[in-house]
Design a protein around this motif. Structure first.
Motif, PDB file in Angstrom:
ATOM      1  N   UNK A 195       6.078   5.178  -2.438  1.00 34.05           N
ATOM      2  CA  UNK A 195       5.950   5.585  -1.045  1.00 34.05           C
ATOM      3  C   UNK A 195       7.324   5.668  -0.386  1.00 34.05           C
ATOM      4  N   UNK A 196       8.198   4.684  -0.676  1.00 33.88           N
ATOM      5  CA  UNK A 196       9.536   4.687  -0.086  1.00 33.88           C
ATOM      6  C   UNK A 196      10.330   5.902  -0.565  1.00 33.88           C
ATOM      7  N   UNK A 197      10.240   6.208  -1.868  1.00 32.55           N
ATOM      8  CA  UNK A 197      10.984   7.359  -2.390  1.00 32.55           C
ATOM      9  C   UNK A 197      10.484   8.665  -1.796  1.00 32.55           C
TER      10      UNK A 197
ATOM     11  N   UNK B 137      13.035   5.103   7.517  1.00 35.18           N
ATOM     12  CA  UNK B 137      12.293   4.038   8.190  1.00 35.18           C
ATOM     13  C   UNK B 137      13.234   2.858   8.389  1.00 35.18           C
ATOM     14  N   UNK B 138      13.300   2.360   9.620  1.00 35.53           N
ATOM     15  CA  UNK B 138      14.113   1.190   9.942  1.00 35.53           C
ATOM     16  C   UNK B 138      13.234  -0.052   9.876  1.00 35.53           C
TER      17      UNK B 138
ATOM     18  N   UNK C 136      19.352   5.662   2.490  1.00 34.84           N
ATOM     19  CA  UNK C 136      18.946   6.326   3.721  1.00 34.84           C
ATOM     20  C   UNK C 136      17.439   6.291   3.926  1.00 34.84           C
ATOM     21  N   UNK C 137      16.675   6.013   2.863  1.00 36.78           N
ATOM     22  CA  UNK C 137      15.226   6.001   2.987  1.00 36.78           C
ATOM     23  C   UNK C 137      14.732   4.788   3.764  1.00 36.78           C
TER      24      UNK C 137
ATOM     25  N   UNK D  29       9.557   4.091  12.598  1.00 33.23           N
ATOM     26  CA  UNK D  29       9.908   5.472  12.292  1.00 33.23           C
ATOM     27  C   UNK D  29       9.869   6.244  13.598  1.00 33.23           C
ATOM     28  N   UNK D  30      11.040   6.712  14.032  1.00 32.56           N
ATOM     29  CA  UNK D  30      11.178   7.338  15.340  1.00 32.56           C
ATOM     30  C   UNK D  30      10.730   6.341  16.411  1.00 32.56           C
TER      31      UNK D  30
END
Length: 637
Positions: A192-194, A200-201, A231-232, A262-263
């Protein structure tokens, strides 16, 4: 002089030591540095020394014998330890700040703690033995010796336990007897992360000295390393107390929280600030992070709120008993829903926008225009989803439509009685008047997916409703089924005259429905159906309208959304309606199986602590008493 002192000794001796300790404690802990402190400390030291002198042989002639000297020694031992403890204490005060290879102040501190502890326990035992012989002219040395030995053993045991606890608390060793281990990132979570399109912070809030911080850090370090790109997933660790601006930015309520962002969409995860509280959450950390990341990775679903009909969601201020609906909008945004208004100005008179994942209507006061109602019917007929919150109306309006949505809902088998429901046995208190009887409390959750979480732990999730009406299932259209999901508690009645009192002549008690769900009737799977997962296959959800109706709009108001059951009810309703559940195959958790030893399956482990240890202690005590009696018999012979 000595004779008078000897007569006063049995009265003064038990009082001087406690009095001296109290005076020293007042001088050093309650009034340190004051003008009275030196006098109190001096008086306390004099009392402790006097207590010791009263037990020395020169002051009592009967102690000239061997047995008398032995008895005097046991009586004087605790007082001697008190004097030694006092000397150690003031020696540590004098050595404060002294430099050297040996920390003499720490040694002196340990010395007075050990001496005072052993002396206090020994004093208690020998004093009790002495009071038991207060009517005899001489003290029995054997009884004093037995009491003194027991007190000395117990005092040294307490010192040993404290010493071991002190040492092991400072060793960098950890044993986990529950076979607990911190979860590791699974392949599904890494995938999912890749696959994240946008970064996502992650903010992890723990104090620097927290025992949980290294465990959580190891998980996110491994997750970040397995993502393949820094950066992910951007992870930062902080102390919420030292960095309040960052905690406010991530809406963290303090330490012990992990927040994914995220945002503008936030996904908080509560872990806890101690290992005991966070143990269960750490076992399922990977599964929780997987679900939160999946929610953030999905495109935001669009939720439309009907507007232009006096809905509670667009009223300004705290209108209505439960106040405004600002938190409801915030909850929608926090769950990655894009919230938009939908009225005649936004095209509701023509059609519901095709990107609508859900339409929500919260207690409209004015009826919908005919073309607006027709747009909603076409939207539902095409498989649309509607979440409706209703609320009772004033008696003067009950002869009219009752609610602007009532005609539309009746077409789908939903009947609504806009009379406030009350209960005089089970209700919450707010104003401490009879009006509180309309503040309903219920845990009567039915077997339906929209209340699954609430039903699993009903006792922990009491739902609050303020001025709810009553729902009932009517005749549903072909292919649809109407299901009660939440009912009121027994003894609830419709308060038609508004006096908050039950009138047996005109009112009737019962368990009215507070929430109804309308969904397509499940169809049996056909062997000739398409492949599973394909459109029309047996795994595809039935097509048709889906509605969830609550009998009270205040359930989602700012006032009642402070109750976690109300928040959970809204969350479960949204999840069921929009069908954004976690897909099959989430990562397994690291939850371990509780180790239980019961008499039925492991009798040895059951009886050993229950009977074995007490029997061992009783046996040792009986052996010692029997041995002492035999020695006493030989000495008498």
């Amino acid at each position: 002089m000595n004779g008078r002192l000897a007569r006063l000794s049995p009265v003064l001796a038990p009082l001087l030591a406690p009095l001296g300790g109290l005076l020293v404690w007042l001088a050093e802990r309650i009034w340190p540095g004051t003008a009275a402190s030196p006098y109190l400390a001096g008086a306390g030291a004099a009392a402790l020394v006097a207590a010791l002198l009263l037990h020395l042989p020169p002051f009592q002639e009967r102690r000239a014998t061997r047995s008398g000297r032995a008895a005097a020694a046991w009586l004087a031992a605790p007082h001697a330890l008190f004097v030694v403890a006092l000397a150690f204490y003031y020696a540590g005060r004098a050595l404060h700040g002294a430099a050297g290879a040996v920390d003499w102040q720490a040694l002196a501190t340990g010395g007075w703690i050990v001496s005072a502890t052993v002396g206090a326990v020994l004093f208690l035992f020998v004093t009790l033995a002495r009071l038991a012989q207060r009517h005899t002219p001489d003290h029995d040395p054997r009884r004093l010796r037995a009491a003194g030995s027991a007190g000395l053993s117990l005092g040294l045991l307490l010192v040993l336990v404290a010493l071991l606890n002190f040492i092991f608390a400072r060793l960098p060793w950890q044993w986990d007897l529950a076979y607990f281990k911190t979860t590791r990132p699974s392949a599904a979570t890494l995938e999912v992360v890749r696959g994240l399109a946008d970064p996502v912070d992650v903010a992890v809030f723990f104090p620097a000295d927290s025992e949980l911080a290294p465990l959580v850090r190891s998980y996110f370090d491994a997750l970040r390393a397995g993502a393949g790109s820094s950066d992910k997933l951007r992870v930062q660790f902080a102390d919420a107390d030292l960095q309040p601006a960052l905690a406010e930015d991530f809406k963290a309520r303090g330490n012990g929280w992990v927040v994914l962002r995220k945002a503008e969409v936030l996904r908080p995860v509560r872990l806890g600030d101690t290992l005991e509280r966070a143990r269960g959450q750490l076992r399922t950390l990977d599964r929780t992070v997987f679900v939160r990341l999946l929610e953030l990775a999905r495109p935001a679903a669009v939720v439309y709120l009907t507007a232009g009909h006096g809905e509670r969601t667009e009223r300004v201020g705290a209108e209505g008993p439960g106040g405004a609906f600002t938190r409801f909008r915030s909850e929608l945004r926090d769950r990655n829903y894009t919230v938009r208004d939908l009225g005649i100005a936004q095209g509701l008179g023509d059609r519901v926008p095709p990107d609508a994942a859900l339409v929500v209507s919260v207690a409209p006061r004015e009826p919908f225009l005919p073309n607006e109602a027709e747009s909603l019917r076409r939207y539902l007929a095409g498989g649309g989803r509607l979440l409706a919150f209703l609320e009772p109306v004033a008696p003067a309006r009950r002869s009219t439509l009752g609610t602007a949505l009532q005609a539309l809902l009746q077409d789908y088998g939903v009947q609504y009685d806009p009379v406030p429901q009350a209960n005089d046995h089970i209700y919450a208190r707010r104003t401490f008047t009879k009006a509180d009887r309309t503040l309903l409390v219920t845990i009567a959750y039915q077997n339906h997916p929209s209340v699954n979480t609430l039903r699993r732990a009903a006792g922990q999730f009491p739902l609050l409703l303020l001025g709810a009406g009553a729902l009932s299932a009517g005749t549903a259209p072909p292919g649809l089924v109407v299901t009660e999901t939440i009912r009121a508690m027994s003894g609830t009645w419709g308060d038609r005259n508004g006096d908050f009192e039950f009138d047996p002549k005109t009112e009737r008690r019962g368990e009215p429905a507070l929430a109804l769900a309308v969904s397509p009737r499940p169809q049996p799977a056909l062997k000739s159906a398409a492949a599973p997962g394909a459109p029309g296959g047996k795994d595809a959800p039935p097509a048709g309208p889906t509605l969830l109706v609550f009998a009270d709009a205040d359930l989602a108001s700012d006032l009642l959304m402070q109750n976690r059951a109300n928040v959970q009810a809204v969350d479960d309703a949204l999840s069921w309606l929009v069908q954004r559940e976690t897909p099959a195959g989430p990562p397994e958790s690291e939850e371990d199986v509780r180790i239980q030893h019961a008499k039925s399956d492991d009798w040895l482990w059951f009886y050993l602590p229950v009977l074995g240890v007490p029997a061992l202690l009783l046996g040792l005590g009986a052996f010692r008493i029997n041995r002492q009696r035999r020695r006493a018999g030989r000495s008498d012979a």
